[in-house]
Scaffold this motif. Structure first.
Motif, PDB file in Angstrom:
ATOM      1  N   LYS A 172       0.829  -1.211   0.000  1.00 37.80           N
ATOM      2  CA  LYS A 172       0.000   0.000   0.000  1.00 37.80           C
ATOM      3  C   LYS A 172       0.861   1.257   0.000  1.00 37.80           C
ATOM      4  N   ASN A 173       1.904   1.246   0.793  1.00 41.49           N
ATOM      5  CA  ASN A 173       2.802   2.395   0.852  1.00 41.49           C
ATOM      6  C   ASN A 173       3.570   2.564  -0.456  1.00 41.49           C
ATOM      7  N   GLU A 174       3.903   1.449  -1.078  1.00 42.36           N
ATOM      8  CA  GLU A 174       4.625   1.523  -2.356  1.00 42.36           C
ATOM      9  C   GLU A 174       3.796   2.249  -3.411  1.00 42.36           C
ATOM     10  N   LEU A 175       2.504   1.944  -3.468  1.00 47.00           N
ATOM     11  CA  LEU A 175       1.652   2.554  -4.494  1.00 47.00           C
ATOM     12  C   LEU A 175       1.412   4.040  -4.247  1.00 47.00           C
ATOM     13  N   LYS A 176       1.782   4.534  -3.069  1.00 46.37           N
ATOM     14  CA  LYS A 176       1.622   5.956  -2.779  1.00 46.37           C
ATOM     15  C   LYS A 176       2.731   6.802  -3.405  1.00 46.37           C
ATOM     16  N   GLN A 177       3.744   6.127  -3.950  1.00 44.72           N
ATOM     17  CA  GLN A 177       4.860   6.853  -4.545  1.00 44.72           C
ATOM     18  C   GLN A 177       4.394   7.637  -5.773  1.00 44.72           C
ATOM     19  N   LYS A 178       5.022   8.779  -5.967  1.00 43.78           N
ATOM     20  CA  LYS A 178       4.639   9.700  -7.038  1.00 43.78           C
ATOM     21  C   LYS A 178       4.735   9.060  -8.416  1.00 43.78           C
ATOM     22  N   LYS A 179       5.663   8.128  -8.587  1.00 42.72           N
ATOM     23  CA  LYS A 179       5.869   7.525  -9.903  1.00 42.72           C
ATOM     24  C   LYS A 179       4.675   6.705 -10.383  1.00 42.72           C
ATOM     25  N   TYR A 180       3.787   6.354  -9.446  1.00 41.74           N
ATOM     26  CA  TYR A 180       2.614   5.572  -9.832  1.00 41.74           C
ATOM     27  C   TYR A 180       1.379   6.443 -10.085  1.00 41.74           C
ATOM     28  N   ALA A 181       1.525   7.748  -9.946  1.00 41.42           N
ATOM     29  CA  ALA A 181       0.376   8.644 -10.109  1.00 41.42           C
ATOM     30  C   ALA A 181      -0.219   8.533 -11.502  1.00 41.42           C
ATOM     31  N   LYS A 182       0.640   8.387 -12.511  1.00 45.45           N
ATOM     32  CA  LYS A 182       0.151   8.293 -13.890  1.00 45.45           C
ATOM     33  C   LYS A 182      -0.787   7.101 -14.072  1.00 45.45           C
ATOM     34  N   VAL A 183      -0.388   5.966 -13.490  1.00 44.78           N
ATOM     35  CA  VAL A 183      -1.208   4.755 -13.616  1.00 44.78           C
ATOM     36  C   VAL A 183      -2.535   4.927 -12.886  1.00 44.78           C
ATOM     37  N   LEU A 184      -2.464   5.365 -11.628  1.00 42.51           N
ATOM     38  CA  LEU A 184      -3.669   5.476 -10.810  1.00 42.51           C
ATOM     39  C   LEU A 184      -4.605   6.561 -11.328  1.00 42.51           C
ATOM     40  N   ASP A 185      -4.038   7.682 -11.800  1.00 39.20           N
ATOM     41  CA  ASP A 185      -4.876   8.738 -12.376  1.00 39.20           C
ATOM     42  C   ASP A 185      -5.538   8.250 -13.659  1.00 39.20           C
ATOM     43  N   GLY A 186      -4.774   7.479 -14.446  1.00 35.46           N
ATOM     44  CA  GLY A 186      -5.334   6.935 -15.689  1.00 35.46           C
ATOM     45  C   GLY A 186      -6.483   5.987 -15.431  1.00 35.46           C
ATOM     46  N   LEU A 187      -6.332   5.151 -14.401  1.00 37.35           N
ATOM     47  CA  LEU A 187      -7.411   4.231 -14.041  1.00 37.35           C
ATOM     48  C   LEU A 187      -8.618   4.990 -13.526  1.00 37.35           C
ATOM     49  N   GLY A 188      -8.365   6.071 -12.750  1.00 32.42           N
ATOM     50  CA  GLY A 188      -9.466   6.889 -12.250  1.00 32.42           C
ATOM     51  C   GLY A 188     -10.230   7.541 -13.378  1.00 32.42           C
ATOM     52  N   SER A 189      -9.510   8.080 -14.370  1.00 33.86           N
ATOM     53  CA  SER A 189     -10.164   8.713 -15.519  1.00 33.86           C
ATOM     54  C   SER A 189     -10.965   7.697 -16.317  1.00 33.86           C
ATOM     55  N   ARG A 190     -10.408   6.509 -16.455  1.00 29.42           N
ATOM     56  CA  ARG A 190     -11.113   5.466 -17.206  1.00 29.42           C
ATOM     57  C   ARG A 190     -12.400   5.068 -16.505  1.00 29.42           C
ATOM     58  N   GLU A 191     -12.359   4.998 -15.167  1.00 30.98           N
ATOM     59  CA  GLU A 191     -13.558   4.644 -14.416  1.00 30.98           C
ATOM     60  C   GLU A 191     -14.619   5.733 -14.533  1.00 30.98           C
ATOM     61  N   VAL A 192     -14.169   6.990 -14.478  1.00 27.57           N
ATOM     62  CA  VAL A 192     -15.104   8.110 -14.636  1.00 27.57           C
ATOM     63  C   VAL A 192     -15.767   8.042 -16.006  1.00 27.57           C
ATOM     64  N   ASN A 193     -14.964   7.785 -17.039  1.00 30.35           N
ATOM     65  CA  ASN A 193     -15.519   7.694 -18.390  1.00 30.35           C
ATOM     66  C   ASN A 193     -16.490   6.533 -18.522  1.00 30.35           C
ATOM     67  N   ARG A 194     -16.144   5.406 -17.886  1.00 32.39           N
ATOM     68  CA  ARG A 194     -17.021   4.230 -17.962  1.00 32.39           C
ATOM     69  C   ARG A 194     -18.367   4.520 -17.303  1.00 32.39           C
ATOM     70  N   VAL A 195     -18.298   5.101 -16.098  1.00 35.41           N
ATOM     71  CA  VAL A 195     -19.534   5.410 -15.385  1.00 35.41           C
ATOM     72  C   VAL A 195     -20.339   6.450 -16.157  1.00 35.41           C
ATOM     73  N   GLY A 196     -19.640   7.435 -16.727  1.00 40.52           N
ATOM     74  CA  GLY A 196     -20.324   8.458 -17.515  1.00 40.52           C
ATOM     75  C   GLY A 196     -21.080   7.856 -18.686  1.00 40.52           C
ATOM     76  N   LYS A 197     -20.460   6.893 -19.365  1.00 37.42           N
ATOM     77  CA  LYS A 197     -21.128   6.243 -20.497  1.00 37.42           C
ATOM     78  C   LYS A 197     -22.344   5.447 -20.025  1.00 37.42           C
ATOM     79  N   GLU A 198     -22.207   4.800 -18.861  1.00 40.38           N
ATOM     80  CA  GLU A 198     -23.331   4.035 -18.322  1.00 40.38           C
ATOM     81  C   GLU A 198     -24.483   4.961 -17.942  1.00 40.38           C
ATOM     82  N   ILE A 199     -24.146   6.120 -17.372  1.00 39.80           N
ATOM     83  CA  ILE A 199     -25.180   7.094 -17.014  1.00 39.80           C
ATOM     84  C   ILE A 199     -25.890   7.603 -18.263  1.00 39.80           C
ATOM     85  N   ASP A 200     -25.112   7.931 -19.302  1.00 39.34           N
ATOM     86  CA  ASP A 200     -25.709   8.406 -20.556  1.00 39.34           C
ATOM     87  C   ASP A 200     -26.621   7.343 -21.167  1.00 39.34           C
TER      88      ASP A 200
END
Length: 242
Positions: free
Chosen positions: A111-139
């Motif tokens: 858990k602490n390892e994933l808090k490192q700044k170098k993983y922000a790109k991956v986690l932010d990308g997954l967050g954006s993908r989830e937002v887009n997925r939910v948005g499409k489902e809502i539409d």
């Protein structure tokens, strides 16, 4: 006594070296022929073990292309301290396939390892993908959204948070109406008629007008929703347990 290098030993050594070279070339050709496409995975943590088909625990690094077999395979990615991520991919020969994922940490260290700044790109990308997925489902669940908001001089109709807690369909929206003035029964009828033509009624959407509920026919008949009274507009209703 110095060892004697004979012609036979030289020939034997050459044969062995030749056999090794042939084996290496054969292995390279085999790998090139069978591993005929590329997987470019971006993931966290940055090093994982990949397994699929006959490939077992191949160590790969994030953002580094790896040759894989085309076709449909079930891939698993693992690392110490994390749950294994499994996904089925249908890979087309000669075409690079991109993949984004993050392993779920099981230990505090992970858990602490994933808090490192170098993983922000991956986690932010997954967050954006989830937002887009939910948005499409809502539409998809709410065709009315393509018509909202709409307004005129005396009213505005827009999407808002649904207020019923027993809605079984996920991602349902609410529809809110704001009207100028206290008595607008004729205007409200016009708005509801327009919404009905667009497929939205009080029976399939939570609707409010000036923050008061618009009850369903069933709620009116069962008296679950009753007029507000106290001189308020005739369209004003509230639930009996208010």
């Amino acid at each position: 006594m110095q060892p004697v290098i004979t012609k036979q030993k030289i020939i034997g050594g050459a044969v062995i070296i030749g056999a090794l070279i042939v084996a290496l070339i054969s292995y390279y050709v085999f790998q090139t022929v069978t591993h005929d496409t590329t997987l470019l995975a971006t993931f966290a943590p940055e090093t994982v073990k990949m397994s699929y088909d006959s490939v077992k625990n191949q160590v790969i690094k994030s953002d580094k292309p790896v040759a894989v077999k085309s076709g449909k395979h079930t891939f698993s990615f693992s690392a110490d301290g994390y749950d294994t991520y499994t996904v089925e991919l249908d890979l087309e020969k000669g075409k690079e396939r991109k993949l984004l994922f993050a392993l779920t940490p099981k230990t505090d260290k992970a858990k602490n390892e994933l808090k490192q700044k170098k993983y922000a790109k991956v986690l932010d990308g997954l967050g954006s993908r989830e937002v887009n997925r939910v948005g499409k489902e809502i539409d998809k669940a709410n065709p009315i959204l393509q018509h909202l908001p709409f307004e005129d001089r005396d009213y505005r109709v827009f999407s808002c948070q649904p207020y019923r807690t027993d809605i079984k369909k996920s991602h349902k929206i609410g529809i809110c109406i704001t009207m100028a003035g206290r008595n607008g029964e004729a205007l409200l009828s016009q708005i509801l008629e327009k919404l009905a033509k667009l497929g939205a009624t009080p029976d399939n959407y939570d609707m409010k007008v000036n923050n008061y509920i618009i009850p369903t026919k069933k709620e009116k008949e069962s008296r679950a929703a009753v007029p507000c009274g106290d001189g308020r507009p005739s369209w004003c209703y509230k639930f009996r347990d208010y």
